[in-house]
Design a protein around this motif. Structure first.
Motif, short mmCIF file in Angstrom:
data_model
loop_
_atom_site.label_atom_id
_atom_site.label_comp_id
_atom_site.label_asym_id
_atom_site.label_seq_id
_atom_site.Cartn_x
_atom_site.Cartn_y
_atom_site.Cartn_z
N PRO A 61 0.84 -1.19 0.00
CA PRO A 61 0.00 0.00 0.00
C PRO A 61 0.87 1.25 0.00
CG PRO A 61 0.09 -0.92 2.20
CD PRO A 61 0.80 -1.89 1.29
N TRP A 62 0.39 2.29 -0.63
CA TRP A 62 1.09 3.57 -0.58
C TRP A 62 0.65 4.29 0.67
CZ3 TRP A 62 -0.93 8.58 -0.62
CH2 TRP A 62 0.03 9.59 -0.76
N ARG A 63 1.62 4.68 1.52
CA ARG A 63 1.32 5.33 2.77
C ARG A 63 2.13 6.60 2.90
NH1 ARG A 63 1.64 -0.41 5.99
NH2 ARG A 63 -0.61 -0.81 6.12
N ASN A 64 1.45 7.68 3.17
CA ASN A 64 2.16 8.91 3.49
C ASN A 64 2.89 8.73 4.81
OD1 ASN A 64 1.59 10.67 1.34
ND2 ASN A 64 -0.44 11.12 2.15
N PHE A 65 4.13 9.24 4.85
CA PHE A 65 4.85 9.29 6.12
C PHE A 65 5.41 10.69 6.27
CE2 PHE A 65 8.55 9.02 8.85
CZ PHE A 65 7.98 8.41 9.96
N TYR A 66 5.09 11.35 7.38
CA TYR A 66 5.42 12.76 7.53
C TYR A 66 6.51 13.04 8.56
CZ TYR A 66 0.99 13.32 5.04
OH TYR A 66 -0.02 13.25 4.11
N GLY A 67 6.91 12.06 9.34
CA GLY A 67 7.89 12.31 10.38
C GLY A 67 9.32 12.33 9.86
N ARG A 68 10.25 12.61 10.77
CA ARG A 68 11.66 12.62 10.41
C ARG A 68 12.20 11.20 10.34
NH1 ARG A 68 15.08 16.17 14.38
NH2 ARG A 68 13.88 14.97 15.91
N ILE A 69 13.08 10.95 9.39
CA ILE A 69 13.77 9.68 9.28
C ILE A 69 15.16 9.76 9.88
CG2 ILE A 69 14.63 7.92 7.67
CD1 ILE A 69 11.60 8.00 7.88
N LYS A 70 15.82 10.91 9.69
CA LYS A 70 17.17 11.07 10.21
C LYS A 70 17.41 12.52 10.56
CE LYS A 70 21.99 9.76 9.39
NZ LYS A 70 22.97 9.16 8.44
N GLY A 71 18.15 12.74 11.65
CA GLY A 71 18.48 14.09 12.08
C GLY A 71 19.94 14.37 11.89
N LYS A 72 20.56 14.93 12.94
CA LYS A 72 21.98 15.26 12.86
C LYS A 72 22.82 14.00 12.71
CE LYS A 72 22.34 15.39 17.89
NZ LYS A 72 22.65 16.21 19.08
N GLY A 73 24.08 14.19 12.33
CA GLY A 73 24.96 13.06 12.08
C GLY A 73 25.13 12.16 13.30
N LEU A 74 25.28 10.88 13.06
CA LEU A 74 25.46 9.91 14.13
C LEU A 74 26.92 9.87 14.58
CD1 LEU A 74 23.43 6.98 12.53
CD2 LEU A 74 22.66 8.47 14.39
N ARG A 75 27.10 9.57 15.85
CA ARG A 75 28.45 9.34 16.35
C ARG A 75 28.96 8.00 15.83
NH1 ARG A 75 25.85 11.08 21.14
NH2 ARG A 75 25.87 8.93 21.95
N LYS A 76 30.28 7.83 15.86
CA LYS A 76 30.87 6.58 15.38
C LYS A 76 30.34 5.39 16.15
CE LYS A 76 33.70 7.99 12.11
NZ LYS A 76 33.53 7.54 10.71
N SER A 77 30.17 5.57 17.45
CA SER A 77 29.66 4.46 18.26
C SER A 77 28.24 4.09 17.85
CB SER A 77 29.69 4.84 19.75
OG SER A 77 28.90 6.00 19.99
N GLN A 78 27.41 5.11 17.53
CA GLN A 78 26.04 4.84 17.11
C GLN A 78 26.00 4.16 15.76
OE1 GLN A 78 24.51 8.86 17.50
NE2 GLN A 78 23.49 8.32 19.41
N GLU A 79 26.88 4.56 14.86
CA GLU A 79 26.96 3.86 13.58
C GLU A 79 27.33 2.40 13.78
OE1 GLU A 79 29.77 6.11 11.31
OE2 GLU A 79 28.34 7.70 10.80
N ALA A 80 28.20 2.14 14.75
CA ALA A 80 28.59 0.76 15.05
C ALA A 80 27.42 -0.03 15.61
CB ALA A 80 29.76 0.75 16.04
N TYR A 81 26.62 0.61 16.48
CA TYR A 81 25.45 -0.09 17.02
C TYR A 81 24.52 -0.53 15.88
CZ TYR A 81 26.74 2.29 21.41
OH TYR A 81 27.41 2.77 22.51
N LEU A 82 24.29 0.39 14.94
CA LEU A 82 23.40 0.08 13.82
C LEU A 82 23.97 -1.05 12.97
CD1 LEU A 82 22.47 3.73 12.79
CD2 LEU A 82 20.91 2.06 13.79
N GLU A 83 25.26 -1.01 12.74
CA GLU A 83 25.90 -2.00 11.89
C GLU A 83 25.96 -3.37 12.56
OE1 GLU A 83 27.82 -3.68 8.63
OE2 GLU A 83 26.93 -1.66 8.79
#
Length: 237
Positions: A11-33
């Motif tokens: 289904p096509w769904r509108n999404f209006y919120g934020r997906i990403k804000g300010k840059g991630l810290r290296k540690s946060q990028e590691a958590y995601l990875e």
């Protein structure tokens, strides 16, 4: 509401919120990875689960009761609940990747093993959660969309409440916290229309937080800015 995507069936769904804000810290990028994939609840997206096969929650949480938090922000409340309630499994849905990264860091620090994360629109998760499978749901300080023309974007609308009530067990609890009086108004208008009873019996029941509540950074901001939190508890009929 939704329009069919003829290429994928999604289904096509509108999404209006934020997906990403300010840059991630290296540690946060590691958590995601390193951590996000293994904490996924399973094949949620249309690209990996086009037939919308239900998730196997028994396999995911070993038969434990399952709770859901929609829009967990920075994850303080979700990790708190997971820590004090190790007997349940908790799924969090949050499209804002910075919040997902913050939650992953908190999970590492707390060492809880009963959390799964859907880093996307909660409506996609609703598609694949089995009917009547969730015992408790949380909607805490959702985006208020203050302009009247944007009220239809709020979570407390039929587009979200109809699938939510389907995945909740009879008697399931739905908690809503907000500091926006008009959001309270819309919540009290819409949620009971979709099969819930408001459990308040006295003013303190919506002015005082729940016994197992932990104040989030969103709530602290509201208090600093002079807004009053409201705590609404509903039960599915």
């Amino acid at each position: 509401m939704s329009k069919a995507n003829h290429n994928s069936g999604a289904p096509w769904r509108n999404f209006y919120g934020r997906i990403k804000g300010k840059g991630l810290r290296k540690s946060q990028e590691a958590y995601l990875e390193e951590d996000l994939e293994k904490l996924s609840p399973g094949p949620v997206g249309w690209d990996v689960n086009p037939d919308r096969n239900p998730l196997d929650l028994n396999a995911l949480f070993g038969g434990r009761e399952v709770w859901l938090e929609v829009g967990f922000g920075g994850g303080e409340h979700l990790v708190h609940q997971a820590t004090i309630h190790p007997e349940v499994g908790i799924i969090g849905a949050e499209p804002y990747i910075n919040g997902v990264a913050m939650l992953l860091g908190k999970i590492r620090e707390a060492g809880c093993d009963n959390v799964r994360i859907h880093p996307g629109d909660a409506r996609d998760l609703f598609d694949v959660l089995p009917e009547g499978s969730i015992s408790r749901a949380f909607l805490l300080y959702p985006d208020p969309w203050p302009k009247k023309k944007h009220h239809r974007r709020r979570f407390v609308t039929p587009e979200h409440l109809e699938p939510l009530v389907k995945i909740l067990k009879p008697g399931a609890i739905f908690r809503v916290a907000t500091d926006i009086p008009d959001y309270v108004r819309q919540t009290l208008e819409q949620v009971p229309r979709h099969g819930f009873d408001w459990l308040a019996e006295r003013p303190a029941d919506w002015r005082e937080p729940w016994d197992d509540w932990i104040s989030t950074r969103y709530e602290q901001k509201a208090l600093r800015e002079g807004r009053t939190p409201h705590y609404l508890t509903f039960r599915k009929r």
